[in-house]
Motif scaffolding. Structure first.
Motif, PDB file in Angstrom:
ATOM      1  N   THR A   2       0.850  -1.189   0.000  1.00 47.30           N
ATOM      2  CA  THR A   2       0.000   0.000   0.000  1.00 47.30           C
ATOM      3  C   THR A   2       0.890   1.245   0.000  1.00 47.30           C
ATOM      4  OG1 THR A   2       0.044   0.157   2.378  1.00 47.30           O
ATOM      5  CG2 THR A   2      -1.693  -1.201   1.445  1.00 47.30           C
ATOM      6  N   ASP A   3       0.277   2.403  -0.322  1.00 47.75           N
ATOM      7  CA  ASP A   3       1.043   3.652  -0.301  1.00 47.75           C
ATOM      8  C   ASP A   3       1.598   3.935   1.085  1.00 47.75           C
ATOM      9  OD1 ASP A   3       0.630   3.989  -2.894  1.00 47.75           O
ATOM     10  OD2 ASP A   3      -1.013   5.433  -2.711  1.00 47.75           O
ATOM     11  N   LEU A   4       0.731   3.683   2.098  1.00 44.18           N
ATOM     12  CA  LEU A   4       1.177   3.951   3.467  1.00 44.18           C
ATOM     13  C   LEU A   4       2.382   3.072   3.811  1.00 44.18           C
ATOM     14  CD1 LEU A   4       0.884   5.285   6.227  1.00 44.18           C
ATOM     15  CD2 LEU A   4      -0.812   3.543   6.822  1.00 44.18           C
ATOM     16  N   ALA A   8       5.925   4.390   4.824  1.00 40.51           N
ATOM     17  CA  ALA A   8       6.406   4.021   6.169  1.00 40.51           C
ATOM     18  C   ALA A   8       7.725   3.267   6.081  1.00 40.51           C
ATOM     19  CB  ALA A   8       5.346   3.184   6.887  1.00 40.51           C
ATOM     20  N   SER A   9       7.877   2.415   5.071  1.00 45.34           N
ATOM     21  CA  SER A   9       9.126   1.664   4.924  1.00 45.34           C
ATOM     22  C   SER A   9      10.280   2.632   4.728  1.00 45.34           C
ATOM     23  CB  SER A   9       9.054   0.716   3.718  1.00 45.34           C
ATOM     24  OG  SER A   9       8.014  -0.208   3.915  1.00 45.34           O
ATOM     25  N   SER A  10      10.062   3.602   3.855  1.00 41.60           N
ATOM     26  CA  SER A  10      11.118   4.564   3.590  1.00 41.60           C
ATOM     27  C   SER A  10      11.410   5.402   4.840  1.00 41.60           C
ATOM     28  CB  SER A  10      10.659   5.423   2.405  1.00 41.60           C
ATOM     29  OG  SER A  10      11.401   6.573   2.329  1.00 41.60           O
ATOM     30  N   PRO A 475       1.544  -4.916   7.068  1.00 41.21           N
ATOM     31  CA  PRO A 475       1.846  -5.502   5.770  1.00 41.21           C
ATOM     32  C   PRO A 475       2.602  -4.517   4.870  1.00 41.21           C
ATOM     33  CG  PRO A 475      -0.545  -5.367   6.135  1.00 41.21           C
ATOM     34  CD  PRO A 475       0.127  -4.887   7.380  1.00 41.21           C
ATOM     35  N   GLY A 476       3.648  -5.018   4.258  1.00 36.57           N
ATOM     36  CA  GLY A 476       4.397  -4.184   3.331  1.00 36.57           C
ATOM     37  C   GLY A 476       5.467  -3.337   3.975  1.00 36.57           C
TER      38      GLY A 476
END
Ligand code: DSN
Length: 479
Positions: A2-4, A8-10, A475-476
């Motif tokens: 997802t975009d979030l 968030a990962s970055s 997730p993600g």
């Protein structure tokens, strides 16, 4: 992804790199905690997973501001943004719970309960004394009058649920300051049904005449009738204080309504924000208009300066809890707890009160011939995180115990439903059925050491992994 999750990962990867540049062990422990939480079946009834927006809100410079006092009335300059944060959080809390007043400064559940106790003492003991003596505040009292008033605080009575049927230390028990502040008497549960016996409670309250009747629990797997609690409090002239830390999410999500909703019945309600409510780690207090002025004195009465970044995260969590999605979540927490309880019962486990109608289940570990401590450890070896807990009349005391407390809020947040919770019940029974206490030198079963049959931990972890992988945490999110 997802975009979030992408953002968030970055964001989190960069944040952890920055932290790692200053103290690598903290960055490492933070990454490791995410991995641990992802890889285990978290069944601790008081834990949850806050949303990414809630987590992000906690990590800002709002943390740097001192703001002792109340909205618009601070002991420090430059609090306009903290005023906004606290106002929004309090407004959301009032609306979410239908309360006349909300105080969102407490840093934890214990702090929230302390605010509740001292505000009740201020309202019920201090204010009438000041009025009688014609003083506006305690600083105007003579030394002799102050000494009399000060001593009278220590003569007050509190009545709360007994620890071994699910009450909490802060409900007047000696290891906590509440047990040192008050004369305490506890109420238990019916020996046969293990449910609150309201008639007995009323009789005990008539005899003891508490200033404060405490309702609420941390290990009682049933709903409470707060209308009856209020009737009892009124009958004996007590203030009804409800500690809803465990079930605030079920109140916010409208699973507990009518007489099961404490807010319309209690004079003062305290709670945490991080359990079933799924917010940041913290507390808050709700009160009637009558008690509001004394609750508002929480800081500096018993609290240090408010944690503005946490109040901001509380506002975000309360905003999330207003949604239909949260209502669905709260209903699933309760539905899943029933499935978990039924799954355990049909496989031969014995449960305190015979089941649940809230978010938690208390397993009697004696059915499996082990102490709570042995059960907790064997489950942890198998990737299932729980906590040992006393059961009514526990023969093993509060350290070893004869129970394990489990709850559904965290795994429900991951998306577990009925099928998954039935499987969790199967795994728990498999582990406990294959755990045996180590014998002491005298040949009796010990209370701490145990043997888990070969292969059980491995097969449980493998089955748990399947469930967890199908219901990922954040997730993600890659950090
Ligand atoms: N620590 C909380 C719980 O686990 O219930 C209450 O203090």
């Amino acid at each position: 992804m997802t975009d979030l999750a992408t953002s968030a990962s970055s964001i989190y990867s960069q944040i952890l790199d920055v932290i790692g540049g200053v103290e690598p062990r903290i960055a490492e422990a933070t990454r490791s905690e995410l991995a641990d939480q992802r890889a285990s079946l978290k069944l601790i009834a008081s834990e949850n997973y806050a949303s990414l927006p809630v987590l992000m809100t906690m990590g800002t410079w709002l943390s740097d501001k001192y703001a002792e006092g109340t909205i618009g009335h601070r002991f420090y300059a430059g609090c306009r943004n903290v005023d906004t944060v606290e106002s929004v959080a309090a407004e959301h809390a009032r609306e979410l719970f239908g309360a006349e007043y909300a105080y969102v400064q407490p840093h934890s559940g214990i702090d929230a309960n302390l605010v509740a106790y001292w505000s009740i003492l201020a309202h019920r003991v201090e204010s009438p004394a000041l009025e009688r003596l014609g003083a506006k505040n305690v600083n105007e009292l003579s030394e002799a009058d102050w000494e009399t008033l000060r001593k009278s605080f220590a003569e007050q009575r509190v009545m709360g649920m007994s620890l071994d049927v699910g009450g909490h230390l802060t409900h007047g028990f000696r290891p906590n300051i509440s047990g040192k502040m008050f004369h305490q008497r506890s109420y238990g549960t019916d020996a046969k049904t293990q449910l609150i016996d309201y008639d007995k409670l009323l009789a005990d309250a008539r005899e003891f005449k508490p200033l404060i009747l405490v309702a609420g629990y941390s290990a009682y797997p049933r709903r409470v009738n707060f209308a009856k609690m209020r009737e009892i409090a009124d009958e004996v002239g007590a203030t009804l204080f409800v500690d809803m830390a465990h079930f605030a999410g079920l109140v916010a999500g409208k699973v507990f309504t009518g007489e099961e909703n404490p807010v319309p019945y209690a004079h003062v309600v305290a709670s945490t924000t991080h359990k079933s409510l799924r917010g940041p780690r913290g507390g808050f207090v709700l009160a009637t208009a009558e008690y509001a002025p004394s609750v508002d004195r929480g800081c500096p009465m018993v609290l240090g300066g408010p944690l503005s970044h946490i109040m901001a995260a509380k506002a975000v969590a309360f905003a999330e809890a207003r949604t239909d999605a949260f209502r669905g979540y709260a209903q699933s927490v309760a539905d899943n707890a029933k499935v978990l309880a039924d799954g355990l019962l049909k496989r031969g486990a014995s449960l305190v009160t015979g089941g649940t109608d809230n978010h938690l289940v208390l397993i009697h570990t004696s059915t499996f011939g082990v102490t709570g401590r042995q059960a907790e450890s064997a489950l942890l070896d198998s990737g299932i995180v729980t906590n040992r807990n006393s059961v009514p009349n526990d023969p093993n005391g509060a350290w070893y115990t004869t129970g394990v407390r489990i709850g559904t809020p965290a795994l429900t947040s991951r998306g577990f439903g009925a099928d998954e919770f039935d499987k969790v019940a199967e795994l728990i029974v498999d582990v406990l059925s294959n755990t045996t206490p180590t014998l002491t030198a005298a040949g009796a079963p010990g209370k701490a050491k145990y043997t888990l049959a070969d292969g059980v931990a491995e097969r449980t972890k493998a089955a748990a992994s399947e469930l967890l992988d199908a219901n990922p945490l954040y997730p993600g999110l890659v950090v």
